[in-house]
Scaffold this active site. Structure first.
Site, PDB file in Angstrom:
ATOM      1  N   CYS A  79      -0.593   9.877  -7.151  1.00  0.00           N
ATOM      2  CA  CYS A  79      -0.451   9.154  -8.421  1.00  0.00           C
ATOM      3  C   CYS A  79       0.781   9.648  -9.186  1.00  0.00           C
ATOM      4  O   CYS A  79       1.888   9.472  -8.707  1.00  0.00           O
ATOM      5  CB  CYS A  79      -1.732   9.260  -9.238  1.00  0.00           C
ATOM      6  SG  CYS A  79      -1.803   8.043 -10.577  1.00  0.00           S
ATOM      7  N   HIS A 166      -6.008   6.969  -5.080  1.00  0.00           N
ATOM      8  CA  HIS A 166      -6.643   8.297  -5.123  1.00  0.00           C
ATOM      9  C   HIS A 166      -7.591   8.549  -3.952  1.00  0.00           C
ATOM     10  O   HIS A 166      -8.747   8.154  -3.994  1.00  0.00           O
ATOM     11  CB  HIS A 166      -7.387   8.463  -6.453  1.00  0.00           C
ATOM     12  CG  HIS A 166      -6.464   8.564  -7.613  1.00  0.00           C
ATOM     13  ND1 HIS A 166      -5.998   9.774  -8.090  1.00  0.00           N
ATOM     14  CD2 HIS A 166      -5.863   7.611  -8.366  1.00  0.00           C
ATOM     15  CE1 HIS A 166      -5.177   9.554  -9.102  1.00  0.00           C
ATOM     16  NE2 HIS A 166      -5.075   8.254  -9.291  1.00  0.00           N
ATOM     17  N   GLU A 168      -8.928  11.226  -3.179  1.00  0.00           N
ATOM     18  CA  GLU A 168      -9.864  12.310  -3.487  1.00  0.00           C
ATOM     19  C   GLU A 168     -11.147  11.842  -4.167  1.00  0.00           C
ATOM     20  O   GLU A 168     -12.058  12.635  -4.350  1.00  0.00           O
ATOM     21  CB  GLU A 168      -9.169  13.375  -4.350  1.00  0.00           C
ATOM     22  CG  GLU A 168      -8.871  12.963  -5.794  1.00  0.00           C
ATOM     23  CD  GLU A 168      -7.582  12.163  -5.980  1.00  0.00           C
ATOM     24  OE1 GLU A 168      -7.129  11.522  -5.018  1.00  0.00           O
ATOM     25  OE2 GLU A 168      -7.045  12.165  -7.099  1.00  0.00           O
TER      26      GLU A 168
END
Lengths: 191, 315
Positions: A79, A166, A168
């Site tokens: 990001c 993202h 994660e």
């Protein structure tokens, strides 16, 4: 393997730490003001996301530029981390034409590398106001969404990767696979 | 992945070293604080006093069930009714961050009194990762001040012990199952409780309305899950909106309030997707709310926003 997470103030920085920990990596979160020398003998770095708008608040990105200049090992920017590294090497960025929050469909344009073994299309989770507009010649685009042309990038000469979405967060499909693939790149590089 | 047994063993040793004397623990009877109480009581036994504060913002029947939970865990506990204190502190308050900070400080004032009486200088909290992440710090924006982090008053003197700081809800549940804590599958519930499910001033009347609506949402979704019509969502509740609309009830004009129903799927609360509740179930919820609560509510809406860009709660 030792991979540290550079904290750029993201909501999901600690999630990156958790995913690496679950993948049995020796990991730690470091503030982005940490001097490069103090990071020590890591095998790779993850540059987290964060609230700074890289265009107007690059100062809040601390020493990310030094890490990118000095690190002899792989780096994965996520990001804001990706936006920063793209501009650091000569790309441009600005407010996204269509900002993305929550669910989006990722289209993989170039498999192999960090998308190795993954479908060409899958669900990812987003949270960005800005986007990378242009890339320097050193970079190639690996993936896009319908709203954002540059969702994943790779440096042509160095082991540097960037992801706008993202991997994660739990709502992203194949997030762990993407991290595992990055760790394979790290393993190869350090051989 | 995550080894609950190893985690508990490590934490017991850490807590034994960190708390030489007595401690109080702030416990709502939810998953996080109850797991923290179970671990700390294993480490220091009756040198731990468990304190439950009834703020007046609790859900229907909540305060009645906590003593059973604490009894089953053989905790040394006290239940404090502080609802007068909390309602008067929130008089006229509508801004969500102000609500959270006033509630956070209100909790601490109660714990300070209890700690003093118990001769303790330590306060244990069931803080987990999203609480401090979303509360913000030098690097991170404040998304919302969680009462147990961003809501702590600056002049607080108690020393904090937070054994679950690096865990997320799914990991805390694993610890709860390992320790056989009965609340392991309970849905998350915020510390400021129903005060932040009333958009606007959390008066006794407003809180009573949202309490009733939350009870209906919980009952209907849990019943539907039991019947196999859907999976029980990760978190599900009602929010009272400060919006009135025109309706018709028995040929009479009605001008009532609006309830938003919220239900999400998540693992850790840091990202979430709205739940795809079957329309038949939504309809049952809507019919029950608008009939049973007809004096106050004549419109029900369903929130279809993911996190991000929304958060799970509305405030």
């Amino acid at each position: 393997m030792k991979v540290y997470v550079i904290d750029n103030g993201g909501q999901w920085t600690h999630r990156e730490w958790r995913v690496l920990k679950y993948l049995k990596v020796d990991t730690k979160i470091l503030p982005n003001t940490t001097p490069f020398e103090e990071i020590g003998d890591v095998d790779a770095l993850v540059l987290s996301g964060g609230s700074p708008s890289i265009a107007s608040e690059a100062g809040r990105m601390g020493n990310n530029g030094l890490y990118l200049d000095k690190a002899p090992y792989p780096i994965l920017g996520i990001c804001a981390g990706m936006q920063f590294l793209c501009t650091h090497f000569g790309g441009t960025m600005g407010p996204a034409a269509r900002p993305e929050f929550g669910k989006a469909t990722l289209h993989v344009d170039s498999d192999g590398d960090i998308f190795n073994g993954l479908p060409r299309e899958f669900t990812v989770w987003q949270s960005h106001n800005d986007e990378v507009k242009t890339l320097s010649e050193d970079f190639e685009v690996l993936a896009h969404t319908d709203s954002c042309r540059i969702e994943a990038v790779k440096h042509r000469k160095r082991p540097i990767y960037g992801l706008q979405f993202h991997p994660e967060v739990e709502n992203t499909d194949h997030g762990y696979d993407i991290f595992s693939n990055f760790l394979k790149v790290v393993e190869q590089w350090n051989k | 992945m995550f080894d609950a047994k190893e985690f508990v063993e490590e934490k017991i040793e850490e807590i034994k070293a960190a708390i030489p004397g007595r401690a109080v623990i702030a416990c709502s009877g939810g998953v996080d604080s109850t797991v923290a109480a179970a671990i700390v009581s294993k480490a220091i036994g009756d040198r731990l006093l468990t304190v439950y504060v009834d703020t007046g913002f609790m859900r229907k029947g909540e305060s009645a069930t906590v003593s059973k939970i604490f009894d089953n865990l053989h905790l040394n506990y006290r239940i404090i009714d502080a609802s007068e204190e909390f309602f008067s502190a929130l008089k006229g308050i509508t801004e969500p961050e102000q609500k959270r900070k006033i509630i956070g400080a209100g909790f601490i004032r109660v714990f300070e009194r209890e700690a003093k009486a118990f001769h303790s200088e330590y306060l244990v909290q069931g803080t987990i990762a999203p609480d401090w992440i979303e509360s913000g710090d030098k690097l991170r924006d404040t998304i919302k001040s969680h009462h147990n982090v961003g809501g702590l008053p600056e002049d607080m003197k108690l020393k904090l012990v937070e054994p679950l700081r690096d865990l997320y809800k799914d990991e805390v549940r694993k610890v709860a199952r390992h320790l056989d804590v009965e609340v392991s599958e309970k849905q998350p519930f915020p510390g400021p409780a129903l005060a932040i499910r009333v958009i606007g001033e959390p008066t006794r009347e407003n809180v009573e309305i949202v309490r009733e609506a939350c009870a209906i949402v919980e009952e209907e979704l849990e019943a539907a899950a039991k019947r196999g019509e859907m999976e029980r969502p990760w978190q599900y509740f009602a929010v009272l909106l400060p919006v009135q609309s025109v309706g018709v009830q028995g040929d009479r004009r009605a001008y009532g309030r609006t309830i938003a129903v919220r239900a999400v799927e998540s693992i850790d609360g840091m990202s979430a997707a709205y739940s795809r509740i079957p329309h038949d179930v939504l309809e049952k919820i809507s019919l029950r709310i608008t009939s049973e609560m007809k004096a106050n509510v004549n419109r029900v809406v369903y929130d279809i926003t993911h996190k991000p860009p929304a958060t799970i709660e509305w405030e």
